[in-house]
Design an enzyme around this catalytic site. Structure first.
Site, short mmCIF file in Angstrom:
data_model
loop_
_atom_site.label_atom_id
_atom_site.label_comp_id
_atom_site.label_asym_id
_atom_site.label_seq_id
_atom_site.Cartn_x
_atom_site.Cartn_y
_atom_site.Cartn_z
N SER A 172 0.82 -1.21 0.00
CA SER A 172 0.00 0.00 0.00
C SER A 172 0.86 1.25 0.00
O SER A 172 0.40 2.32 -0.40
CB SER A 172 -0.88 0.04 1.25
N HIS A 206 -1.10 -2.39 -7.31
CA HIS A 206 -1.82 -2.11 -6.06
C HIS A 206 -3.32 -2.24 -6.27
O HIS A 206 -3.94 -1.39 -6.92
CB HIS A 206 -1.44 -0.70 -5.57
N GLU A 240 -3.53 0.42 -9.19
CA GLU A 240 -2.48 1.42 -9.40
C GLU A 240 -1.24 0.67 -9.90
O GLU A 240 -0.83 -0.33 -9.30
CB GLU A 240 -2.14 2.15 -8.10
N ASN A 242 -3.77 6.29 -1.54
CA ASN A 242 -3.52 6.36 -0.10
C ASN A 242 -2.92 7.69 0.33
O ASN A 242 -3.12 8.11 1.46
CB ASN A 242 -2.65 5.19 0.36
N1 LIG Z 1 -6.42 -4.33 3.42
C1 LIG Z 1 -6.51 -3.52 2.38
O1 LIG Z 1 -7.55 -2.86 2.14
C2 LIG Z 1 -5.36 -3.41 1.41
C3 LIG Z 1 -5.59 -2.81 0.15
C4 LIG Z 1 -4.53 -2.77 -0.78
C5 LIG Z 1 -3.30 -3.30 -0.46
N2 LIG Z 1 -3.10 -3.85 0.78
C6 LIG Z 1 -1.77 -4.41 1.06
O2 LIG Z 1 -1.84 -5.80 0.82
C7 LIG Z 1 -0.88 -6.48 1.66
C8 LIG Z 1 -1.58 -7.54 2.50
O3 LIG Z 1 -2.56 -6.88 3.28
P1 LIG Z 1 -3.83 -7.65 3.87
O4 LIG Z 1 -4.86 -6.61 4.17
O5 LIG Z 1 -4.18 -8.80 3.01
O6 LIG Z 1 -3.21 -8.17 5.26
P2 LIG Z 1 -3.60 -9.47 6.10
O7 LIG Z 1 -3.03 -9.25 7.46
O8 LIG Z 1 -5.06 -9.78 5.95
O9 LIG Z 1 -2.80 -10.65 5.35
C9 LIG Z 1 -1.40 -10.75 5.32
C10 LIG Z 1 -1.07 -12.23 5.20
O10 LIG Z 1 0.30 -12.40 4.91
C11 LIG Z 1 0.71 -13.60 5.54
N3 LIG Z 1 2.17 -13.63 5.57
C12 LIG Z 1 3.03 -12.89 6.30
N4 LIG Z 1 4.31 -13.21 6.00
C13 LIG Z 1 4.24 -14.17 5.03
C14 LIG Z 1 5.22 -14.90 4.30
N5 LIG Z 1 6.53 -14.69 4.49
N6 LIG Z 1 4.79 -15.82 3.39
C15 LIG Z 1 3.47 -16.04 3.17
N7 LIG Z 1 2.49 -15.37 3.84
C16 LIG Z 1 2.88 -14.44 4.75
C17 LIG Z 1 0.02 -13.55 6.89
O11 LIG Z 1 -0.04 -14.84 7.47
C18 LIG Z 1 -1.36 -13.02 6.49
O12 LIG Z 1 -2.24 -14.08 6.18
C19 LIG Z 1 -0.20 -5.40 2.50
O13 LIG Z 1 0.98 -4.99 1.86
C20 LIG Z 1 -1.23 -4.27 2.48
O14 LIG Z 1 -0.67 -3.01 2.69
C21 LIG Z 1 -4.10 -3.94 1.72
#
Ligand SMILES: NC(=O)c1ccc[n+]([C@@H]2O[C@H](COP(=O)([O-])OP(=O)(O)OC[C@H]3O[C@@H](n4cnc5c(N)ncnc54)[C@H](O)[C@@H]3O)[C@@H](O)[C@H]2O)c1
Length: 293
Positions: A128, A149, A161, A200
């Site tokens: 993000s 993104h 993005e 963001n």
């Molecule tokens: N939540 C949102 O609205 C949103 C929107 C766009 C982008 N993002 C980005 O997407 C990414 C994930 O966010 P999310 O909301 O899905 O978080 P989340 O906490 O729901 O999921 C993250 C997952 O990554 C896993 N993980 C951590 N280390 C790992 C590894 N080494 N190998 C495999 N799995 C691993 C964790 O177990 C967890 O299941 C982040 O970079 C976040 O900034 C989030």
């Protein structure tokens, strides 16, 4: 992966690293587009949760009659869940979507660089706010690294993005753009490689301002949300949206932007930090600024 003429080649084999809120959505979108998808999770329990997320989402689509039961089963059949990154060796595109932590992501990129065989494989991050160049330089092929993104929920929101770093090659940019637009049916907006990209950089200061109003006791979370939905025609208020994104994710994005710009508007307010420390992470935890059942 791309002809020297004008035709861009389709990605057939995609890898997704991480199967949380976003990884599950990206895997589902790829499988719906007909790709062979391999999802790397951090262990057996994450496989169970990740599969559960995707199945629940597809089941909802069946209930709403947007998919038939057979289509759901075919889509699920295209997704394999694995627990080791070396299972991604034959992938043409890998999208990293692990926890928003620079060091964790850099380790993933370093490993992908070592393991993925095709020289022109594209390594994308769904980060993000972390500048793409910091992930690119963890690899020996920074020209193959790009930001893709997505937005939550991935199968609903059309925007992606596209974030090229200083080192991203034109071939990588074209392959990623073709994948998002022609294969997933998304709309791509090129964004600068600055913390927060475009959406963001505008959204997070707004969410933090709403949290500061609640923290100062001027107004309740429900009133802020009602005011913004009724007065500005937003589909949801800022605190509902923060809960949907995840308060830990909002905090990580805010920290990344504060670190980059050193401007107080990006600093996460203490109320947000206390809620994250207390595990009130929003919708995924059942509790945030609102209670979610
Ligand atoms: N939540 C949102 O609205 C949103 C929107 C766009 C982008 N993002 C980005 O997407 C990414 C994930 O966010 P999310 O909301 O899905 O978080 P989340 O906490 O729901 O999921 C993250 C997952 O990554 C896993 N993980 C951590 N280390 C790992 C590894 N080494 N190998 C495999 N799995 C691993 C964790 O177990 C967890 O299941 C982040 O970079 C976040 O900034 C989030």
């Amino acid at each position: 992966m791309r002809d020297e003429g004008t035709k861009d080649m389709d990605i057939e084999r995609a890898g997704i690293v991480g199967c949380g809120t976003m990884g599950a959505g990206i895997a589902e979108a790829c499988a719906r587009a007909g790709l062979d998808v391999r999802v790397v999770t951090s262990g057996a329990e994450s496989v169970r949760r990740g599969r559960g997320r995707i199945t629940a989402s597809l089941d909802r689509a069946v209930v709403k009659q947007r998919l038939t039961g057979e289509e759901r089963d075919r889509i699920l059949g295209r997704i394999a869940f694995v627990t080791a990154l070396d299972e991604l060796a034959d992938r043409q595109l890998v999208i990293e979507s692990v926890t928003e932590d620079q060091q964790t992501k850099q380790v993933v990129f370093k490993e992908l660089d070592r393991l993925v065989e095709a020289e022109d494989a594209v390594f994308a991050s769904n980060t993000s706010a972390i500048p793409i160049v910091r992930l690119a330089t963890a690899t020996s092929r920074p020209e193959n690294v790009i930001g893709l993104h997505f937005f939550h929920p991935v199968t609903v929101l059309p925007l992606v993005e596209l974030v090229a770093s200083l080192f991203t090659s034109d071939a990588t940019r074209r392959t990623a753009e073709h994948f998002a637009e022609a294969q997933l049916g998304k709309q791509v907006v090129p964004s600068p490689d600055r913390a927060g990209f475009t959406v963001n950089a505008l959204l997070i200061p707004y969410l933090l301002a709403a949290i500061r109003m609640v923290e100062a006791g001027h107004v309740t979370a429900s009133s802020v949300d009602r005011a913004m939905t009724l007065g500005c025609n937003h589909p949801m208020g800022p605190l509902q949206l923060a809960d949907l994104i995840g308060l830990d994710v909002v905090t990580s994005i805010a920290n990344a932007m504060y670190h980059e710009y050193k401007e107080p508007q990006y600093a996460p307010p203490p109320l947000l930090l206390r809620m994250v420390e207390g595990g009130a992470l929003g919708r995924k935890a059942g509790r945030g600024f609102h209670v979610h059942t």
